[in-house]
Write a protein that holds these residues in place. Structure first.
Motif, PDB file in Angstrom:
ATOM      1  N   CYS A  64       0.853  -1.192   0.000  1.00  0.00           N
ATOM      2  CA  CYS A  64       0.000   0.000   0.000  1.00  0.00           C
ATOM      3  C   CYS A  64       0.892   1.247   0.000  1.00  0.00           C
ATOM      4  CB  CYS A  64      -0.847  -0.110   1.266  1.00  0.00           C
ATOM      5  SG  CYS A  64      -1.732   1.349   1.656  1.00  0.00           S
ATOM      6  N   VAL A  65       0.572   2.229  -0.855  1.00  0.00           N
ATOM      7  CA  VAL A  65       1.371   3.465  -0.910  1.00  0.00           C
ATOM      8  C   VAL A  65       0.644   4.563  -0.149  1.00  0.00           C
ATOM      9  CG1 VAL A  65       2.365   5.252  -2.415  1.00  0.00           C
ATOM     10  CG2 VAL A  65       2.397   2.853  -3.144  1.00  0.00           C
ATOM     11  N   ARG A  66       1.352   5.211   0.806  1.00  0.00           N
ATOM     12  CA  ARG A  66       0.768   6.338   1.554  1.00  0.00           C
ATOM     13  C   ARG A  66       1.748   7.503   1.512  1.00  0.00           C
ATOM     14  NH1 ARG A  66      -2.780   4.761   6.129  1.00  0.00           N
ATOM     15  NH2 ARG A  66      -3.099   7.004   6.108  1.00  0.00           N
ATOM     16  N   LEU A  67       1.223   8.679   1.778  1.00  0.00           N
ATOM     17  CA  LEU A  67       2.117   9.845   1.817  1.00  0.00           C
ATOM     18  C   LEU A  67       2.831   9.920   3.166  1.00  0.00           C
ATOM     19  CD1 LEU A  67       0.104  12.542  -0.120  1.00  0.00           C
ATOM     20  CD2 LEU A  67       2.255  11.460  -0.773  1.00  0.00           C
ATOM     21  N   MET A  68       4.016  10.500   3.163  1.00  0.00           N
ATOM     22  CA  MET A  68       4.885  10.504   4.346  1.00  0.00           C
ATOM     23  C   MET A  68       4.211  11.019   5.628  1.00  0.00           C
ATOM     24  SD  MET A  68       7.718   9.262   5.043  1.00  0.00           S
ATOM     25  CE  MET A  68       8.944   9.061   3.783  1.00  0.00           C
ATOM     26  N   PRO A  69       3.361  12.067   5.555  1.00  0.00           N
ATOM     27  CA  PRO A  69       2.769  12.539   6.812  1.00  0.00           C
ATOM     28  C   PRO A  69       1.990  11.452   7.573  1.00  0.00           C
ATOM     29  CG  PRO A  69       2.427  14.148   5.081  1.00  0.00           C
ATOM     30  CD  PRO A  69       3.033  12.946   4.420  1.00  0.00           C
ATOM     31  N   ALA A  70       1.503  10.426   6.881  1.00  0.00           N
ATOM     32  CA  ALA A  70       0.745   9.359   7.562  1.00  0.00           C
ATOM     33  C   ALA A  70       1.662   8.462   8.403  1.00  0.00           C
ATOM     34  CB  ALA A  70       0.007   8.515   6.528  1.00  0.00           C
ATOM     35  N   PHE A  71       2.947   8.518   8.109  1.00  0.00           N
ATOM     36  CA  PHE A  71       3.890   7.611   8.783  1.00  0.00           C
ATOM     37  C   PHE A  71       3.848   7.791  10.302  1.00  0.00           C
ATOM     38  CE2 PHE A  71       8.154   6.817  10.536  1.00  0.00           C
ATOM     39  CZ  PHE A  71       8.272   5.480  10.215  1.00  0.00           C
ATOM     40  N   GLU A  72       3.888   9.048  10.718  1.00  0.00           N
ATOM     41  CA  GLU A  72       3.974   9.347  12.145  1.00  0.00           C
ATOM     42  C   GLU A  72       2.794   8.742  12.916  1.00  0.00           C
ATOM     43  OE1 GLU A  72       5.403  13.342  12.450  1.00  0.00           O
ATOM     44  OE2 GLU A  72       4.667  13.429  14.521  1.00  0.00           O
ATOM     45  N   LYS A  73       1.609   8.950  12.357  1.00  0.00           N
ATOM     46  CA  LYS A  73       0.389   8.486  13.021  1.00  0.00           C
ATOM     47  C   LYS A  73       0.399   6.959  13.183  1.00  0.00           C
ATOM     48  CE  LYS A  73      -3.654   9.378  11.153  1.00  0.00           C
ATOM     49  NZ  LYS A  73      -4.193  10.137  10.061  1.00  0.00           N
ATOM     50  N   ILE A  74       0.829   6.284  12.155  1.00  0.00           N
ATOM     51  CA  ILE A  74       0.831   4.817  12.173  1.00  0.00           C
ATOM     52  C   ILE A  74       1.965   4.293  13.046  1.00  0.00           C
ATOM     53  CG2 ILE A  74       1.228   2.792  10.691  1.00  0.00           C
ATOM     54  CD1 ILE A  74      -0.357   4.396   8.525  1.00  0.00           C
ATOM     55  N   PHE A  75       3.122   4.919  12.903  1.00  0.00           N
ATOM     56  CA  PHE A  75       4.309   4.368  13.564  1.00  0.00           C
ATOM     57  C   PHE A  75       4.246   4.502  15.086  1.00  0.00           C
ATOM     58  CE2 PHE A  75       8.791   3.911  14.672  1.00  0.00           C
ATOM     59  CZ  PHE A  75       9.090   2.761  13.937  1.00  0.00           C
ATOM     60  N   LYS A  76       3.532   5.534  15.548  1.00  0.00           N
ATOM     61  CA  LYS A  76       3.574   5.740  17.011  1.00  0.00           C
ATOM     62  C   LYS A  76       2.850   4.629  17.784  1.00  0.00           C
ATOM     63  CE  LYS A  76       0.011   9.164  17.923  1.00  0.00           C
ATOM     64  NZ  LYS A  76      -0.627   9.762  16.764  1.00  0.00           N
ATOM     65  N   ASN A  77       2.097   3.791  17.095  1.00  0.00           N
ATOM     66  CA  ASN A  77       1.428   2.670  17.778  1.00  0.00           C
ATOM     67  C   ASN A  77       2.253   1.379  17.764  1.00  0.00           C
ATOM     68  OD1 ASN A  77      -0.908   4.164  18.391  1.00  0.00           O
ATOM     69  ND2 ASN A  77      -1.509   4.016  16.236  1.00  0.00           N
ATOM     70  N   ILE A  78       3.427   1.458  17.180  1.00  0.00           N
ATOM     71  CA  ILE A  78       4.237   0.231  17.097  1.00  0.00           C
ATOM     72  C   ILE A  78       5.142   0.129  18.326  1.00  0.00           C
ATOM     73  CG2 ILE A  78       6.119  -0.826  15.762  1.00  0.00           C
ATOM     74  CD1 ILE A  78       4.596   0.132  13.276  1.00  0.00           C
ATOM     75  N   ARG A  79       5.080  -1.031  18.994  1.00  0.00           N
ATOM     76  CA  ARG A  79       5.812  -1.189  20.251  1.00  0.00           C
ATOM     77  C   ARG A  79       7.266  -1.585  20.020  1.00  0.00           C
ATOM     78  NH1 ARG A  79       3.489   1.824  21.611  1.00  0.00           N
ATOM     79  NH2 ARG A  79       1.387   1.933  22.345  1.00  0.00           N
ATOM     80  N   SER A  80       7.494  -2.446  19.018  1.00  0.00           N
ATOM     81  CA  SER A  80       8.889  -2.830  18.757  1.00  0.00           C
ATOM     82  C   SER A  80       9.096  -2.923  17.246  1.00  0.00           C
ATOM     83  CB  SER A  80       9.228  -4.163  19.423  1.00  0.00           C
ATOM     84  OG  SER A  80       8.546  -5.214  18.792  1.00  0.00           O
TER      85      SER A  80
END
Ligand code: GLY
Ligand code: MN
Ligand code: MN
Length: 327
Positions: A64-80
């Motif tokens: 899936c291709v997303r624009l860079m600003p979406a990265f922060e929102k998604i990544f902050k829920n990753i624990r490891s």
């Protein structure tokens, strides 16, 4: 490839790929500054707006291709998250740690690179095409030499021809050296003009669909001296003996030693100042290093390597002969 395929190599919830060649390998997209987040339920490629259209056109199915600003929102829920610690700057790492305080970053080296060593049929086809263009360039050098070009002119003529034959560009900065400049293995072309009697070293490679070729040949603008002929024959013998030993499972040190032994027999080993070869693919140097100074590892099936012994006599001349070998 999904996270499941690399599961045995990592122990984190996600894996973040930042090295452009690894991203290209996994997604088909070559986009500046992109990041690929691999999770168990799928892969997301984050790109800048500049690259969005081309990324969406080229991306492999399932990513899936997303624009860079979406990265922060998604990544902050990753624990490891596993990261390619040899492929990011200290600054980037410190930024991530500051921004994502709840994420545990685990450093990995060479995970995707290990998969890239074994080429798929499509990759082999692209490399073979890059190589066939390169062979055509080399077969034209003797004719070009009759015009007594400078090193820069000869390099440029070969590079133009590569484009005409369908290359995307060159796989690395072309090496064209005349006379005493040939004793420098990584010589950059200068304004030196070819003279009768000069020895000529060309190390060149076309790139096709991102895949590299890498070949070296030596030519003579007059009859070689007896020392030049002896060295040429010794280097060719070292190359052919090492090539004959290439097969699935053979150890890298064994190959390096075979070439070195031939050069020793002829009294030239001390002038062989680099490893015997390397893996080639999306990058000109990738995967294995065929050198007694590197790790001793077996070659894999469908790996593509170079065999490139050389003898360099400082201030006088050098001779390197380089072939690509498909394991
Ligand atoms: N052309 C660079 C190399 O032979 O490794
Ligand atoms: Mn080369
Ligand atoms: Mn090479």
């Amino acid at each position: 490839m999904s996270l499941c395929d690399i599961r045995n190599s990592i122990h984190t919830e996600a894996f973040l790929v930042s090295h452009p060649a690894n991203i290209q390998y996994l997604t088909g997209v070559n986009a500046d500054g992109s990041l690929l987040l691999m999770r168990s339920h799928g892969c997301t490629l984050f790109v800048y707006a500049l690259e969005e259209e081309i990324a969406k056109k080229n991306v492999q199915k399932g990513v899936c291709v997303r624009l860079m600003p979406a990265f922060e929102k998604i990544f902050k829920n990753i624990r490891s998250c596993g990261i390619e610690s040899d492929r990011i700057s200290i600054e980037t790492f410190m930024n991530w740690k500051r921004k994502y305080k709840n994420t545990k970053f685990v450093r990995y080296v060479g995970i995707i690179e290990r998969f890239r060593r074994q080429k798929s049929p499509k990759e082999l086809q692209n490399i073979r095409f890059a190589l066939s263009i390169t062979e055509q360039l080399l077969s034209d050098v003797a004719k070009q030499m009759k015009r007594f070009p400078t090193e820069k002119e000869l390099a440029w003529m070969l590079e133009c021809q590569a484009r005409e034959l369908g290359a995307d560009g060159m796989a690395f900065e072309s090496i064209v050296a005349f006379g005493s400049n040939t004793s420098r293995p990584h010589h950059r072309p200068t304004d030196r003009r070819l003279k009768k009697g000069d020895i000529v070293q060309v190390d060149i490679g076309a790139r096709y669909k991102g895949y590299c070729a890498d070949r070296s040949e030596v030519y003579f603008a007059a009859k070689p001296t007896s020392l030049q002929q002896r060295i040429y024959d010794a280097v060719r013998e070292a190359k052919e003996e090492a090539k004959a030993a290439v097969k699935f499972g053979v150890m890298t040190h064994t190959l390096d030693q075979i070439a070195r032994k031939v050069l020793r027999k002829h009294g030239f080993e001390k002038y062989f100042c680099h490893g015997l070869g390397h893996g080639v693919g999306l990058e000109i140097h990738e995967g294995v290093s065929i050198s007694s100074k590197g790790p001793d590892i077996p070659l894999l099936k469908n790996e593509v390597i170079t065999i490139e012994p050389g003898v360099y006599i400082p201030g006088k001349f050098g001779i390197r002969l380089e072939d690509m070998v498909f394991v």
